[in-house]
Design an enzyme around this catalytic site. Structure first.
Site: not given
Lengths: 93, 193
Positions: B101, B104-106
């Site tokens: 991602c 971000c951090s999906c």
């Protein structure tokens, strides 16, 4: 304009530290912050997109010098202030 | 961490936020504890491993999984009620997939468990889309020069999971034994099985 979180393809962040974490959180406060995010979202104080926007609109210097869950905390603080739940500075010592 | 961002300082600010929210009647400490306990239970790479083992042993399930990941994992009781779309990408003899991602951090938390720190790091997010072969080698995964690598960039709406290749010599193994071979990194694509 791209914001600081849009790091895909940029150069200069160095090698990936591939070490595995011994536990999901490095400190208890990190788990509390994730809990605050989930709880306040469930209570309808903000939604996921607002939360992401709050992280991604952080000033670049702050984004790059804070840890992952510090960014979460700062985003929650900013949203609570924007919505008038807490006063600016109310969390300071 | 140093200076203003010391662990003790941030921990104090988090506690103060909890206290303020309780005082203002926004959120009780008990409710917060309950949510913290619930948010991690049920999120584990064992779930993704179960999906993979089913796909390895049931060709019909594999087809459904690749066609509509969200519906197929629901068959096994995962991501029920989720608004996100899951897309499962399959490794073959000459193709390899890896997820990231960049923004971000999906990540499909329920199927993969809490994400590792490196997944959320700027180094991984910036580099795996630019030089995936080099990054995978840093994880110890050396792919043949002829292997095509596809990098899947997650979003708030679409999450990805890798369907690794079933290792040779596992013909006699049952679903549970197969699931035990599948690691979290294999589901992300930074390892093979």
């Amino acid at each position: 304009m791209a914001r600081i979180n849009d790091v895909g393809g940029t150069v200069g962040f160095g090698a990936v530290d591939t070490a595995d974490d011994p536990a999901p959180f490095h400190a208890d406060w990190e788990a509390r912050v994730v809990g605050l995010f989930n709880a306040l979202r469930a209570e309808g104080l903000f939604n996921t997109n607002e939360f992401r926007d709050a992280i991604e609109s952080m000033p670049p210097a702050e984004y790059l010098t804070t840890s992952y869950y510090e960014r979460w905390f700062e985003a929650i603080r900013a949203l609570l202030e924007r919505k008038g739940v807490i006063e600016p500075g109310e969390l300071d010592d | 961490m140093s200076g203003d961002h010391s662990d003790a300082a941030i921990a104090r600010r988090v506690r103060r936020m909890e206290t303020l929210l309780e005082e203002k009647g926004v959120l009780s400490g008990a409710r917060l504890d309950e949510i913290i306990d619930a948010s991690l239970s049920g999120a584990s790479p064992a779930n993704g491993a179960r999906v993979v083992a089913r796909a390895w042993t049931d060709p019909g399930y594999r087809r459904r999984l690749l066609a509509d990941g969200t519906a197929a994992v629901r068959e096994l009781g995962f991501m029920e009620g989720s608004y996100q779309r899951l897309r499962v990408v399959e490794n073959t003899a000459d193709t390899h997939n890896v997820i990231v991602c960049t923004l971000c951090s999906c990540y499909p938390l329920r199927l993969l468990g809490p994400s590792p720190s490196w997944y959320k790091s700027e180094a991984y997010r910036s580099r795996v889309v630019r030089e995936p072969r080099t990054v995978l080698a840093e994880f110890g995964l050396e792919l043949p020069a002829g292997t095509e690598i596809t990098v899947w960039d997650s979003s708030a709406e679409t999450r990805y999971m890798v369907l690794p290749r079933r290792p040779e010599g596992t013909e006699g193994l049952g679903e549970e034994e197969l699931a035990a071979l599948v690691t979290r990194n294999a589901l992300i694509g930074t390892a093979a099985v």
